[in-house]
Design an enzyme around this catalytic site. Structure first.
Site, PDB file in Angstrom:
ATOM      1  N   HIS A 409       0.851  -1.207   0.000  1.00 50.26           N
ATOM      2  CA  HIS A 409       0.000   0.000   0.000  1.00 50.26           C
ATOM      3  C   HIS A 409       0.875   1.242   0.000  1.00 50.26           C
ATOM      4  CE1 HIS A 409       0.867   0.799   4.266  1.00 50.26           C
ATOM      5  NE2 HIS A 409       0.653  -0.508   4.495  1.00 50.26           N
ATOM      6  N   CYS A 432       3.414  -4.761   6.553  1.00 56.19           N
ATOM      7  CA  CYS A 432       3.082  -4.436   5.172  1.00 56.19           C
ATOM      8  C   CYS A 432       4.288  -3.855   4.434  1.00 56.19           C
ATOM      9  CB  CYS A 432       1.930  -3.441   5.128  1.00 56.19           C
ATOM     10  SG  CYS A 432       0.335  -4.188   5.549  1.00 56.19           S
TER      11      CYS A 432
END
Length: 456
Positions: A409, A432
């Site tokens: 992301h 992430c």
């Protein structure tokens, strides 16, 4: 003595013989012939009433005999079966069958034995006794030569027809069925040797010869899999060792086939084995299994492989039955993928083998590291809020790659100069892959759901 007197002597003898013959014939109109047996009782020369009286007195002593070549193997008291007999009917039937004018034949050959006419039988008692007899016969058979059908077996390195064997073991199933019916009819004995097992498949059987041809075809086929883009040959000698011929049918040893398929899975399943990957900066690396993987579906593959082999035709490029997010039909990673190098904190997107995009990234901090593995982008979403125990971070582009919340992301909260290097140690993510916003937007538009993500 005159000639007439001499002629009278034979005439007198004939008259005496005829008189004796007629006397005997008349006597046996009301009496049983010599050697007459009803059940196991001798009723010779008894009247019907005398025979009925004798039978009524001895009926409780009646036994049912199991004979082995004429010798008594087992005696079963009929009263234990709860049997009742119609003595009157039995005796009348026996008397009606004899021919008193042939009374002399009983001295040459005994009349056919008459079985007691049964009125009824206790089924429960019969079944219990038959179970007992069956167990005795099973033990009895262990000491007898077993009958075997002709078969096809591997011998001296090749398949050949092994001739049938005629033994002297008893077909217990047929015997028990016949004995039960015999007892219900009121019969007094049964002969075991009438139920000797006979081979049902002979060496001369045309179907057996055809099966031998089929077996040789199966044993000689060339077979191979295609797994992860590699050819995996099934050894001929291994396949030949699987072949069996049982009950007139060609088949494969399912336990052996299953063992082979399990070994295949242990070697190639990407759900449990790491994948070799040629990285951009570090050469060939070993990447652990991740969300993008497959596992051979063992039971399904055993059945399908068996069916395929039994066709007796060469085959290649077989893809095993599988389950999972990937497929063994081709290389797990292929030529289009996202590469995330944790050591170099860098990400590349390869499209058809060429670099389409690359960027420095920030991965998980030491306390919440980004997990290595072969993953894939299983969804693409805009304007998501990523939540954890101690955070809620809005992002414009969200591309999850595993089932624990790890994904790629944009990270507008990171300084532009922070990407790459060792910054993950201080400002790293919760696992992430933080990507510069402008680059993440491009990547989001370039990739399709399902693209592999290799993290190492």
């Amino acid at each position: 003595m005159t000639k007439k007197k001499w002629l009278l002597i034979p005439l007198v003898l004939v008259l005496i013989l005829v008189s004796f013959y007629c006397y005997q014939a008349i006597q046996f109109q009301n009496k049983f012939l010599d050697k007459t047996m009803i059940g196991n009782t001798d009723v010779s020369k008894l009247t019907k009433e005398e025979a009925k009286t004798k039978l009524n007195e001895l009926v409780d002593a009646e036994v049912y005999r199991v004979l082995d070549n004429g010798e008594v193997f087992k005696e079963i008291p009929k009263k234990e079966l709860g049997m009742e007999y119609d003595i009157d009917k039995t005796v009348n039937n026996a008397m009606s069958k004899q021919n008193s004018w042939l009374w002399f034949m009983s001295y040459i050959q005994a009349p056919e034995k008459e079985d007691l006419e049964a009125k009824g039988i206790n089924k429960e008692s019969l079944n219990k006794i038959m179970d007992s007899v069956n167990k005795e016969l099973e033990a009895f058979n262990k000491n007898r030569k077993q009958t075997k059908n002709a078969s096809v077996e591997q011998k001296d390195g090749k398949f050949q027809i092994i001739p049938e064997v005629q033994g002297d073991s008893i077909d217990t199933k047929k015997f028990i069925s016949a004995a039960a019916k015999s007892i219900e009819k009121g019969e007094s004995d049964i002969e075991l040797t009438k139920f000797i097992e006979k081979p049902t498949i002979l060496a001369t059987d045309d179907n057996l010869k055809k099966e031998l041809d089929n077996i040789n075809k199966v044993a000689e086929i060339n077979a191979s899999y295609s797994i992860n883009g590699q050819e995996v040959k099934i050894p001929k000698d291994k396949m030949a060792s699987w072949v069996i011929f049982e009950d007139g049918k060609l088949n494969l040893k399912q336990d052996e086939v299953k063992k082979y398929v399990e070994e295949l899975g242990a070697t190639y399943n990407t759900s449990t084995n790491p994948s070799k990957f040629k990285s951009t900066k570090r050469g060939e690396v070993s990447v652990p299994a991740g969300a993008l993987s497959w596992t051979i579906a063992t039971d399904t593959e055993v059945a399908q492989l068996t069916e395929q082999i039994l066709k007796g035709e060469d085959f290649s490029g077989r893809v095993p039955a599988f389950q999972g997010s990937g497929t063994p039909a081709s290389s797990l990673i292929g030529n289009s993928y996202i590469e995330v190098d944790l050591q170099n904190q860098h990400m590349w997107y390869y499209k058809d083998g060429q670099v389409a995009l690359e960027t420095p990234v920030i991965t998980g901090k030491p306390s919440t590291p980004t997990p290595p593995g072969v993953f894939y982008v299983w969804n693409k979403k805009r304007n998501e809020i990523l939540r954890g125990e101690d955070y809620a971070s809005p992002v414009d582009y969200w591309m999850p790659i595993d089932w624990t919340g790890v994904g790629i992301h944009d990270s507008p909260w990171q300084n532009d100069g922070a990407y790459g290097g060792n910054s993950f140690q201080t400002v790293g993510s919760h696992g992430c892959i933080n990507t510069p916003p402008s680059v993440c937007a491009k990547l989001f538009d370039m990739i399709e759901v399902g693209v592999p993500v290799v993290v190492f």
